[in-house]
Structure formats: C-alpha cells, structure tokens
Design a protein around this motif. Structure first.
Motif, mmCIF file in Angstrom:
data_model
loop_
_atom_site.group_PDB
_atom_site.id
_atom_site.type_symbol
_atom_site.label_atom_id
_atom_site.label_comp_id
_atom_site.label_asym_id
_atom_site.label_seq_id
_atom_site.Cartn_x
_atom_site.Cartn_y
_atom_site.Cartn_z
ATOM 1 N N ILE A 137 0.838 -1.201 0.000
ATOM 2 C CA ILE A 137 0.000 0.000 0.000
ATOM 3 C C ILE A 137 0.877 1.257 0.000
ATOM 4 N N SER A 138 0.658 2.090 -1.005
ATOM 5 C CA SER A 138 1.400 3.352 -1.093
ATOM 6 C C SER A 138 0.462 4.554 -1.136
ATOM 7 N N ARG A 139 -0.804 4.332 -1.391
ATOM 8 C CA ARG A 139 -1.765 5.441 -1.447
ATOM 9 C C ARG A 139 -3.073 5.028 -0.787
ATOM 10 N N ILE A 140 -3.608 5.966 -0.009
ATOM 11 C CA ILE A 140 -4.903 5.763 0.656
ATOM 12 C C ILE A 140 -5.707 7.041 0.497
ATOM 13 N N GLU A 141 -6.882 6.936 -0.057
ATOM 14 C CA GLU A 141 -7.742 8.111 -0.179
ATOM 15 C C GLU A 141 -8.111 8.608 1.217
ATOM 16 N N ASP A 142 -8.182 9.918 1.353
ATOM 17 C CA ASP A 142 -8.313 10.518 2.672
ATOM 18 C C ASP A 142 -9.601 10.109 3.384
ATOM 19 N N ASP A 143 -10.652 9.790 2.654
ATOM 20 C CA ASP A 143 -11.927 9.413 3.266
ATOM 21 C C ASP A 143 -12.123 7.897 3.336
ATOM 22 N N ALA A 144 -11.070 7.137 3.114
ATOM 23 C CA ALA A 144 -11.213 5.679 3.039
ATOM 24 C C ALA A 144 -11.651 5.068 4.366
ATOM 25 N N PHE A 145 -11.213 5.647 5.506
ATOM 26 C CA PHE A 145 -11.545 5.084 6.813
ATOM 27 C C PHE A 145 -12.383 6.026 7.672
ATOM 28 N N PHE A 146 -12.509 7.267 7.251
ATOM 29 C CA PHE A 146 -13.159 8.263 8.108
ATOM 30 C C PHE A 146 -14.662 7.998 8.262
ATOM 31 N N GLY A 147 -15.283 7.425 7.261
ATOM 32 C CA GLY A 147 -16.734 7.205 7.308
ATOM 33 C C GLY A 147 -17.142 5.890 7.927
ATOM 34 N N LEU A 148 -16.314 5.344 8.811
ATOM 35 C CA LEU A 148 -16.623 4.068 9.476
ATOM 36 C C LEU A 148 -16.893 4.348 10.951
ATOM 37 N N PRO A 149 -18.146 4.463 11.344
ATOM 38 C CA PRO A 149 -18.471 4.909 12.711
ATOM 39 C C PRO A 149 -18.066 3.933 13.802
ATOM 40 N N ALA A 150 -17.910 2.631 13.479
ATOM 41 C CA ALA A 150 -17.577 1.632 14.494
ATOM 42 C C ALA A 150 -16.097 1.249 14.496
ATOM 43 N N LEU A 151 -15.314 1.819 13.571
ATOM 44 C CA LEU A 151 -13.914 1.423 13.453
ATOM 45 C C LEU A 151 -13.126 1.802 14.705
ATOM 46 N N GLU A 152 -12.428 0.830 15.274
ATOM 47 C CA GLU A 152 -11.636 1.052 16.482
ATOM 48 C C GLU A 152 -10.158 0.714 16.290
ATOM 49 N N GLU A 153 -9.859 -0.259 15.446
ATOM 50 C CA GLU A 153 -8.476 -0.722 15.311
ATOM 51 C C GLU A 153 -8.077 -0.737 13.832
ATOM 52 N N LEU A 154 -6.984 -0.051 13.536
ATOM 53 C CA LEU A 154 -6.462 0.002 12.172
ATOM 54 C C LEU A 154 -4.978 -0.364 12.210
ATOM 55 N N ILE A 155 -4.621 -1.414 11.472
ATOM 56 C CA ILE A 155 -3.237 -1.896 11.434
ATOM 57 C C ILE A 155 -2.745 -1.839 9.993
ATOM 58 N N LEU A 156 -1.747 -1.001 9.782
ATOM 59 C CA LEU A 156 -1.189 -0.779 8.440
ATOM 60 C C LEU A 156 0.324 -1.014 8.434
#
Length: 336
Positions: free
Chosen positions: A193-212
């Motif tokens: 992964i080299s690019r992530i759109e800025d809104d890719a994770f922001f619209g997830l109301p239940a998201l708690e853990e992100l591992i990149l």
C-alpha cells in the motif's frame, strides 16, 4: 421226531403269545376321549393331538397371523420386477447427486450473533468469485491472508473484522469500505500500500483498530474519533505524513505505534487516554515540555501513559527532564 415237533409247536405258541393283539389297539382308540386327549385330522390326513385339553393352564391358541394391512398379499413382485425397480432407484440417485454437485454455491455472510464460528459463508463478489469462496469467513470476521490479492474484496455490510495480511494490495479507495457501519478492525499488514484516499476510513463509525504495518504509506489518512488502536509502523510517513493534531479528538485512543517511519517530531497533542506510544527508530531530536505534561499545571499527572518508546532516535532524554516529569515512568531511550 415227536420231540422235535413238540419243541417246534412250543416255539410257535411263544411267538404268537408275544405278538400284540388287534383288539388292544382298537381299545386304545376307543378310550382317547376318556383320557382327555382329542384326536383330529388335518387337511393332509395327519393326526393332530391337543395335549393341553383339560390341563389347568392357559390355553395356547394356534392360528394363522393376519397379513399386514399396508401390504397387499395379492401382489408379489417377481425377481425381474425387483431388479428393474432397483436399477431405476440407482438412476434417480445418480441424477440427484449430479444435480447437487452442479448447483452453484451462493455464500452469504452470517450476521454477527447468528450461527456459530467456523461457518464458511460470505458475500457475493461483484462479477467474480464469492469473497468467502476465496477467503475464510467466520460469522462477522473475514480472513484473506496471503492470497496474493491486489485489491480489497467486496465485503458484506455485516462484516466486523477484516484481515488481508501479506497480500499485494497497492491502494485503498473510499469505496473499498463504504457503508460498512459495523466494521471494527482492519488489518492490512505487509501489503504494497502506497496510497490511501483521505476518506477511506473516516466514514466508518464503528472502526476502532487500524493496522497498516509494513507498507509504503507516505500519508496517514484521516481517522474517526472512535479509534482505540493505530499501528502504522514500518512505513514512510516522514515529517509531513501525519496531519496536524491528527489524534487530538480520539478520546478513547489507547495504543499508537509509529515505529520506523522517519518521523522527526512527536505528533501532539496526545489524548489523555493513551497507554502506549511507540516511536522508536525515527528521527526525533527534541521533546518539548508540553509534549506529555502541562507546564501551566504542575500537579498534572498522565497516569495512563506507562509505555513510551523513544529508543533509536537521535535524542538525549536527560537534557529535557521537565518534558516527562508527569509520566509514571521514564521513556525508553538514550539518557547520555
């Protein structure tokens, strides 16, 4: 001669006297009724005796069993008919078996709370193989590790945990996780992964853990305030890859891991909820007094933050003791 004739006569008389008399057998037949023994003749003319007549015990009644009502006694299939019926039965079983094998599998993801783990169900991929025919789906969790994926597969709206480690995903778009309102954890460790759109994770109301971990990310996208764990270690964030005050509003953030990113500063302000901060092997050269503590409140103590890693940075912690005097433990790093 006379003597021989007398002996012969005596022998004949003995033989005659020893033989049973005919009237004795006739007398036995005449007296059967008086001895409680009945004589009857069956259809074949054989003698049949009822020895239990007159005995003070329950009478045993012998008769012919009636045929089963469900069986038609008039119909008896021949051997040929039975063989033909068996052949037809085998043909039907073979055809049904082929139909079962030819039916396409249409997996559907089981909503969380329904069914048991271990069930291989999943959403239908758009124009391709069903996601869970390729990945492993256990209730709300989808495991797509080490499958050489080059993109995020379609996910059901009921997905709560998504794992796609050790693949070849190069980019994340906002449509990859759109409308996944129950998604709590995303793990994309070791992709390309080299690019992530800025809104890719922001619209997830239940998201708690992100591992990149272990990617080539240069810009950390905006994240929801609901985050509790962020791990973006071993990327290429540098000095501009983290947005200003990126973690300020994450009041529940517990773990922040940014190891090996060539970061030259600590991304303040950090929420009071933070327990663990890993920044080792970066390019941090300075810690300010307000990085962890509040210079205007000498009684302020950050009790939660017990794990701070700054080793592997070009900084001498002994030069700025006021910067972490409010911490329950001294950060790990060079002191001389």
């Amino acid at each position: 001669m006379i003597t021989l004739r007398l002996m012969w006569g005596l022998l004949v008389l003995c033989v005659v006297a020893a033989s049973p008399r005919r009237y004795a057998r006739q007398a036995e037949l005449d007296n059967y009724g008086n001895n409680n023994v009945d004589l009857d003749l069956n259809e074949d003319g054989d003698d049949v005796y009822d020895y239990y007549n007159g005995i003070d015990e329950p009478q045993i009644e012998i008769g012919t069993l009636s045929p089963d009502e469900d069986i038609d006694p008039s119909h008896h299939a021949s051997l040929e008919e039975e063989e033909e019926e068996e052949v037809e039965h085998e043909k039907r079983r073979t055809v049904e078996g082929r139909e079962d094998k030819e039916l396409p599998i249409k997996p559907q993801l089981i909503p969380s709370g329904f069914g048991e783990s271990g069930t291989l169900m999943g959403p239908s991929a758009q124009g391709g193989m069903a996601t869970c025919m390729l990945c492993t789906c256990l209730v709300g969790s989808v495991y797509c590790d080490d499958l050489k994926l080059d993109r995020v597969p379609p996910l059901s709206k009921e997905t709560t945990h998504f794992y796609a480690r050790y693949n070849k995903i190069a980019g994340i778009s906002k449509s990859d996780f759109a409308n996944l309102n129950k998604l709590k954890r995303i793990d994309l460790t070791s992709n390309g992964i080299s690019r992530i759109e800025d809104d890719a994770f922001f619209g997830l109301p239940a998201l708690e853990e992100l591992i990149l971990r272990e990617n080539s990310i240069r810009q950390l996208p905006a994240l929801a305030p609901s985050m509790t764990l962020i791990d973006a270690s071993h990327n290429q964030l540098g000095s501009t890859g983290i947005q200003r005050e990126a973690f300020k509003d994450m009041s529940g953030l517990l773990y922040l891991y940014l190891t090996d990113n060539n970061i030259d500063h600590i991304p303040v302000p950090l929420p009071d909820s933070l327990r663990s901060l890993h920044l080792q092997n970066n390019n941090i050269q300075m810690i300010h007094e307000d990085t962890f503590c509040n210079p205007h409140d000498l009684n302020y103590i950050r009790n939660s933050l017990e794990d701070v890693r700054l080793d592997g940075n070009p900084i001498n912690l002994s030069r700025t003791p006021q910067a972490y005097i409010c911490l329950p433990r001294i950060p790990v790093g060079a002191l001389i």
